[in-house]
Design an enzyme around this catalytic site. Structure first.
Site, PDB file in Angstrom:
ATOM      1  N   ALA A   1       0.856  -1.195   0.000  1.00 55.64           N
ATOM      2  CA  ALA A   1       0.000   0.000   0.000  1.00 55.64           C
ATOM      3  C   ALA A   1       0.890   1.243   0.000  1.00 55.64           C
ATOM      4  CB  ALA A   1      -0.963  -0.011   1.188  1.00 55.64           C
ATOM      5  N   LEU A   2       1.808   1.255  -0.945  1.00 54.98           N
ATOM      6  CA  LEU A   2       2.874   2.256  -0.936  1.00 54.98           C
ATOM      7  C   LEU A   2       2.344   3.669  -1.200  1.00 54.98           C
ATOM      8  CD1 LEU A   2       5.646   0.309  -2.919  1.00 54.98           C
ATOM      9  CD2 LEU A   2       5.180   0.333  -0.454  1.00 54.98           C
TER      10      LEU A   2
ATOM     11  N   HIS B   1       6.702   5.937   1.677  1.00 54.11           N
ATOM     12  CA  HIS B   1       7.542   4.804   1.276  1.00 54.11           C
ATOM     13  C   HIS B   1       8.488   5.222   0.140  1.00 54.11           C
ATOM     14  CE1 HIS B   1       3.826   2.628   2.769  1.00 54.11           C
ATOM     15  NE2 HIS B   1       4.768   2.033   3.464  1.00 54.11           N
TER      16      HIS B   1
ATOM     17  N   GLN C   1       2.038  -9.027  13.462  1.00 55.87           N
ATOM     18  CA  GLN C   1       2.054  -7.696  14.071  1.00 55.87           C
ATOM     19  C   GLN C   1       0.662  -7.066  14.129  1.00 55.87           C
ATOM     20  OE1 GLN C   1       4.810  -6.080  10.895  1.00 55.87           O
ATOM     21  NE2 GLN C   1       3.685  -4.206  11.329  1.00 55.87           N
TER      22      GLN C   1
ATOM     23  N   GLN D   1       8.747   2.115  16.609  1.00 54.36           N
ATOM     24  CA  GLN D   1       9.244   0.993  15.798  1.00 54.36           C
ATOM     25  C   GLN D   1      10.698   1.228  15.385  1.00 54.36           C
ATOM     26  OE1 GLN D   1       7.026  -1.038  12.445  1.00 54.36           O
ATOM     27  NE2 GLN D   1       8.223   0.376  11.194  1.00 54.36           N
TER      28      GLN D   1
ATOM     29  N   VAL E   1       6.651  11.998   6.001  1.00 57.17           N
ATOM     30  CA  VAL E   1       6.117  12.777   4.883  1.00 57.17           C
ATOM     31  C   VAL E   1       4.662  13.109   5.205  1.00 57.17           C
ATOM     32  CG1 VAL E   1       5.634  12.775   2.396  1.00 57.17           C
ATOM     33  CG2 VAL E   1       7.677  11.615   3.275  1.00 57.17           C
TER      34      VAL E   1
ATOM     35  N   LEU F   1       1.422  10.905   6.283  1.00 52.40           N
ATOM     36  CA  LEU F   1       0.997   9.878   5.327  1.00 52.40           C
ATOM     37  C   LEU F   1       0.996   8.516   6.003  1.00 52.40           C
ATOM     38  CD1 LEU F   1       2.598  10.737   1.885  1.00 52.40           C
ATOM     39  CD2 LEU F   1       0.534  11.611   2.960  1.00 52.40           C
TER      40      LEU F   1
HETATM   41  O1  PAF Z   1       6.347  -0.217   9.096  1.00 52.77           O
HETATM   42  C1  PAF Z   1       5.921  -1.233   8.499  1.00 52.77           C
HETATM   43  O2  PAF Z   1       5.347  -1.149   7.401  1.00 52.77           O
HETATM   44  C2  PAF Z   1       6.071  -2.603   9.153  1.00 52.77           C
HETATM   45  O3  PAF Z   1       5.922  -2.533  10.523  1.00 52.77           O
HETATM   46  C3  PAF Z   1       7.403  -3.301   8.770  1.00 52.77           C
HETATM   47  C4  PAF Z   1       8.598  -2.535   9.300  1.00 52.77           C
HETATM   48  C5  PAF Z   1       7.481  -3.460   7.274  1.00 52.77           C
HETATM   49  C6  PAF Z   1       7.432  -4.707   9.403  1.00 52.77           C
HETATM   50  O4  PAF Z   1       6.378  -5.492   8.944  1.00 52.77           O
END
Ligand code: PAF
Length: 284
Positions: free
Chosen positions: A34-35, A39, A63, A155, A178, A186
């Site tokens: 879902a960029l 990203h 997660q 994170q 961003v 975002l």
């Molecule tokens: O930030 C994210 O999109 C996720 O937590 C990651 C770091 C890709 C781990 O699944």
């Protein structure tokens, strides 16, 4: 022009080994797809710093503490690959689930202390899931550098800690959040905001900026944060899950911003959970 997609750990490793043998510096940008432009900024940072860039796309079930959240998470591999095509990404690693969690998988990476409060307190198991999958993705790609957004500040600190603690030979680079022109950070979750919630959403960052300005002037955290919480709710948010001032390096609670600090928040609007964080005093 398209990005080669690899689903096998063995073939990923073979590709990276070839690049390294030729002297290339390899960078990785871990994602769940879902960029968006956030990203893309990570990929651009990786492109600028490395000779070869791997983007990973894996929607990591471990997660998600809420099954409905996992169910409704956007799955957009085709459009994600199209977004990466013009950016000079060398490989998109979309592991089949058994490449990450083979049958009998029984290991959990848990980073103590720094995972406990904030999102860790409200999303049980979330950061263990993140730490476990990031460890695997760093080891599988063998990248020397990895790029993470400051948007997920807790994170980012957890990943820095686990890389140090486990001697993973990878340098972690944090990249600035961003934002939309109105200040909304975002996030892949922004797509779930309806028009009403989208109009309310920037109030979170706006209230945080107000509180950060007062804190940078020496205001005590408790009243400044209470006022900001009230502003966020008055703007139409349903719930402020947390809004806290923490030490920028350790995430220990602080009463005043007399050292580099971070203001971090999670709040709900229109059924969507938004998070944000900013430096106090603000980054220049
Ligand atoms: O930030 C994210 O999109 C996720 O937590 C990651 C770091 C890709 C781990 O699944």
């Amino acid at each position: 022009m398209s990005v080669p997609i690899e689903r096998s750990r063995a073939r990923l490793r073979a590709a990276v080994a070839g690049w390294k043998a030729a002297g290339a510096r390899v960078g990785v940008v871990p994602t769940m797809g879902a960029l968006h432009a956030g990203h893309i900024s990570l990929v651009e940072a990786a492109r600028a710093a490395c000779d070869r860039v791997v983007v990973t796309l894996f929607i990591n079930p471990r997660q998600f503490n809420n099954p409905a959240d996992l169910e409704s998470y956007p799955r957009t591999e085709v459009s994600d690959a199209a977004k990466l095509a013009p950016l000079g990404v060398d490989l998109l690693y979309v592991p089949d689930p058994d490449q990450i969690y083979p049958e009998g998988f029984a290991t959990n990476v848990s980073v103590g202390g720094i995972s406990d409060g904030l999102c860790g307190a409200h999303r049980p198991g979330h950061f263990d899931g993140v730490a476990t999958v990031v460890t695997k993705l760093l080891l599988q790609t063998g990248a020397e550098r990895a790029f993470f957004g400051e948007k997920d500040y807790q994170q980012l600190l957890i990943v820095r800690r686990l890389v140090r603690d486990l001697d993973i030979p990878c340098t972690i680079t944090g990249c600035p959040t961003v934002r939309e022109p109105d200040g909304l950070a975002l996030s892949s979750r922004n797509a779930r905001l309806d028009a009403t919630a989208r109009a309310i959403a920037p109030a979170l960052n706006c209230a945080m900026l107000g509180a950060a300005a007062a804190l940078a002037q020496g205001a005590a955290a408790a009243p400044a944060l209470a006022a900001a919480r009230q502003d966020i709710r008055a703007a139409g948010f349903d719930e402020v899950e947390y809004l806290e001032l923490r030490d920028a390096a350790t995430l220990a609670p602080v009463e005043t911003a007399d050292r580099p600090a971070r203001l971090l928040a999670a709040a709900w609007v229109g059924g969507v959970r938004l998070i944000d964080n900013i430096a106090v005093p603000p980054d220049t």
